[in-house]
Design an enzyme around this catalytic site. Structure first.
Site, PDB file in Angstrom:
ATOM      1  N   GLU A 126      34.762  42.818  47.242  1.00 51.45           N
ATOM      2  CA  GLU A 126      35.949  43.348  46.553  1.00 51.45           C
ATOM      3  C   GLU A 126      35.621  43.583  45.076  1.00 51.45           C
ATOM      4  O   GLU A 126      34.748  42.919  44.506  1.00 51.45           O
ATOM      5  CB  GLU A 126      37.059  42.312  46.759  1.00 51.45           C
ATOM      6  CG  GLU A 126      38.457  42.584  46.344  1.00 51.45           C
ATOM      7  CD  GLU A 126      39.098  43.907  46.679  1.00 51.45           C
ATOM      8  OE1 GLU A 126      38.521  44.949  46.318  1.00 51.45           O
ATOM      9  OE2 GLU A 126      40.202  43.897  47.231  1.00 51.45           O
ATOM     10  N   ASP A 127      36.297  44.547  44.462  1.00 47.28           N
ATOM     11  CA  ASP A 127      36.077  44.782  43.035  1.00 47.28           C
ATOM     12  C   ASP A 127      36.694  43.667  42.198  1.00 47.28           C
ATOM     13  O   ASP A 127      36.038  43.038  41.378  1.00 47.28           O
ATOM     14  CB  ASP A 127      36.630  46.159  42.599  1.00 47.28           C
ATOM     15  CG  ASP A 127      38.096  46.391  42.997  1.00 47.28           C
ATOM     16  OD1 ASP A 127      38.680  45.535  43.692  1.00 47.28           O
ATOM     17  OD2 ASP A 127      38.641  47.436  42.610  1.00 47.28           O
ATOM     18  N   ASP A 155      43.156  39.900  42.093  1.00 48.32           N
ATOM     19  CA  ASP A 155      44.241  39.774  41.120  1.00 48.32           C
ATOM     20  C   ASP A 155      45.258  38.777  41.693  1.00 48.32           C
ATOM     21  O   ASP A 155      45.056  37.566  41.589  1.00 48.32           O
ATOM     22  CB  ASP A 155      44.822  41.183  40.911  1.00 48.32           C
ATOM     23  CG  ASP A 155      45.809  41.277  39.771  1.00 48.32           C
ATOM     24  OD1 ASP A 155      45.784  40.417  38.893  1.00 48.32           O
ATOM     25  OD2 ASP A 155      46.615  42.225  39.756  1.00 48.32           O
ATOM     26  N   PHE A 212      43.690  44.862  31.637  1.00 50.53           N
ATOM     27  CA  PHE A 212      43.473  45.855  32.691  1.00 50.53           C
ATOM     28  C   PHE A 212      42.111  46.506  32.484  1.00 50.53           C
ATOM     29  O   PHE A 212      41.824  47.047  31.422  1.00 50.53           O
ATOM     30  CB  PHE A 212      44.585  46.906  32.693  1.00 50.53           C
ATOM     31  CG  PHE A 212      44.616  47.656  33.983  1.00 50.53           C
ATOM     32  CD1 PHE A 212      45.272  47.131  35.089  1.00 50.53           C
ATOM     33  CD2 PHE A 212      43.949  48.861  34.104  1.00 50.53           C
ATOM     34  CE1 PHE A 212      45.271  47.803  36.307  1.00 50.53           C
ATOM     35  CE2 PHE A 212      43.939  49.543  35.313  1.00 50.53           C
ATOM     36  CZ  PHE A 212      44.604  49.015  36.424  1.00 50.53           C
ATOM     37  N   ARG A 243      36.514  55.546  37.379  1.00 50.74           N
ATOM     38  CA  ARG A 243      35.749  54.741  38.334  1.00 50.74           C
ATOM     39  C   ARG A 243      34.245  54.901  38.116  1.00 50.74           C
ATOM     40  O   ARG A 243      33.466  53.991  38.319  1.00 50.74           O
ATOM     41  CB  ARG A 243      36.073  55.148  39.770  1.00 50.74           C
ATOM     42  CG  ARG A 243      37.480  54.801  40.226  1.00 50.74           C
ATOM     43  CD  ARG A 243      37.605  55.014  41.737  1.00 50.74           C
ATOM     44  NE  ARG A 243      38.975  54.987  42.198  1.00 50.74           N
ATOM     45  CZ  ARG A 243      39.649  53.887  42.538  1.00 50.74           C
ATOM     46  NH1 ARG A 243      39.064  52.716  42.449  1.00 50.74           N
ATOM     47  NH2 ARG A 243      40.897  53.950  42.966  1.00 50.74           N
TER      48      ARG A 243
HETATM   49  P1  IMP Z   1      45.611  41.944  44.512  1.00 52.13           P
HETATM   50  O1  IMP Z   1      46.061  42.216  45.908  1.00 52.13           O
HETATM   51  O2  IMP Z   1      46.786  41.710  43.594  1.00 52.13           O
HETATM   52  O3  IMP Z   1      44.599  40.840  44.415  1.00 52.13           O
HETATM   53  O4  IMP Z   1      45.021  43.303  43.980  1.00 52.13           O
HETATM   54  C1  IMP Z   1      43.678  43.552  43.911  1.00 52.13           C
HETATM   55  C2  IMP Z   1      43.480  45.031  43.689  1.00 52.13           C
HETATM   56  O5  IMP Z   1      44.264  45.522  42.593  1.00 52.13           O
HETATM   57  C3  IMP Z   1      42.039  45.282  43.296  1.00 52.13           C
HETATM   58  O6  IMP Z   1      41.233  45.471  44.438  1.00 52.13           O
HETATM   59  C4  IMP Z   1      42.168  46.539  42.449  1.00 52.13           C
HETATM   60  O7  IMP Z   1      42.154  47.674  43.285  1.00 52.13           O
HETATM   61  C5  IMP Z   1      43.526  46.427  41.814  1.00 52.13           C
HETATM   62  N1  IMP Z   1      43.413  45.886  40.426  1.00 52.13           N
HETATM   63  C6  IMP Z   1      43.833  44.696  39.975  1.00 52.13           C
HETATM   64  N2  IMP Z   1      43.560  44.526  38.661  1.00 52.13           N
HETATM   65  C7  IMP Z   1      42.938  45.656  38.275  1.00 52.13           C
HETATM   66  C8  IMP Z   1      42.378  46.102  37.016  1.00 52.13           C
HETATM   67  O8  IMP Z   1      42.392  45.420  35.969  1.00 52.13           O
HETATM   68  N3  IMP Z   1      41.802  47.341  37.035  1.00 52.13           N
HETATM   69  C9  IMP Z   1      41.744  48.119  38.128  1.00 52.13           C
HETATM   70  N4  IMP Z   1      42.232  47.743  39.319  1.00 52.13           N
HETATM   71  C10 IMP Z   1      42.835  46.528  39.397  1.00 52.13           C
HETATM   72 MG    MG Z   2      40.746  47.357  45.322  1.00 52.29          MG
END
Ligand code: IMP
Ligand code: MG
Length: 175
Positions: free
Chosen positions: A95-96, A99, A148, A161
């Site tokens: 995963e990138d 969050d 962010f 990206r």
């Molecule tokens: P989660 O389900 O809240 O953990 O969301 C994770 C996803 O939100 C990541 O895979 C990203 O695609 C997106 N995301 C969360 N924070 C950022 C950020 O700072 N920059 C870009 N994408 C983010």
């Molecule tokens: Mg993502």
């Protein structure tokens, strides 16, 4: 054009990705894990990481989306599923950024119904303070504060990206 400041340059990223690859290589000796790229954000991290894992791998791709702009929060949609059969296999999700953790939690629960031996998580970035659900990140690139971020696969309104470094957006309109 949005303003941003660089947090991690390309060399710093590559050095850490090599270390993660070596760690996974050690931990999975004698195994042939299925390594899954969480599209789109993990694409560059996944490409670099898998080249540094010295094991026979199967690679696959998945794409999930959450409706985070509407009122219904945490609603997930599986846009593109893996095609690999993971029953009896060790799975590593790449995963990138983690969050709230909701995306991974949803996908891990879905994958576990298919009876893999194990499911582990390798995330380039971890925003620990933002976690809302219980998710273990087994392999973490960098622990970052709550700004962010863009670049190295990550977007701001589908832009940036392709940047080869990681940067923080200054005054993002939405995050
Ligand atoms: P989660 O389900 O809240 O953990 O969301 C994770 C996803 O939100 C990541 O895979 C990203 O695609 C997106 N995301 C969360 N924070 C950022 C950020 O700072 N920059 C870009 N994408 C983010
Ligand atoms: Mg993502």
């Amino acid at each position: 054009m949005d303003e941003y400041r660089i947090l991690l340059d390309h060399e710093t990223i590559q050095k850490r990705v090599k270390e993660l690859g070596a760690e996974i290589t050690r931990d999975y000796q004698g195994k042939e894990p299925v390594v899954i790229c969480m599209l789109k954000g993990a694409v560059y991290f996944f490409a670099d990481l898998t080249k540094n894992i010295k094991l026979p791998l199967m690679i696959d791709f998945a794409r999930l989306s959450s409706y985070r702009n509407g009122t219904a929060s945490g609603q997930m949609e599986l846009i593109y599923d893996i095609t690999a059969k993971i029953e009896g296999r060790d799975v590593i999700l790449v995963e990138d950024i983690v969050d709230s953790g909701k995306t991974l939690k949803y996908f891990i629960e879905l994958l576990k119904k298919r009876n893999p031996i194990s499911v582990k998580v390798c995330a380039f970035l971890d925003k620990k303070e933002r976690r809302e659900v219980d998710i273990t990140v087994d392999y973490m690139g960098f622990d970052i504060p709550c700004g962010f971020v863009i670049g190295y696969g990550m977007d701001y309104a589908e832009k940036y990206r392709e940047l080869p470094f990681l940067a923080e957006v200054i005054n993002p309109l939405k995050a």
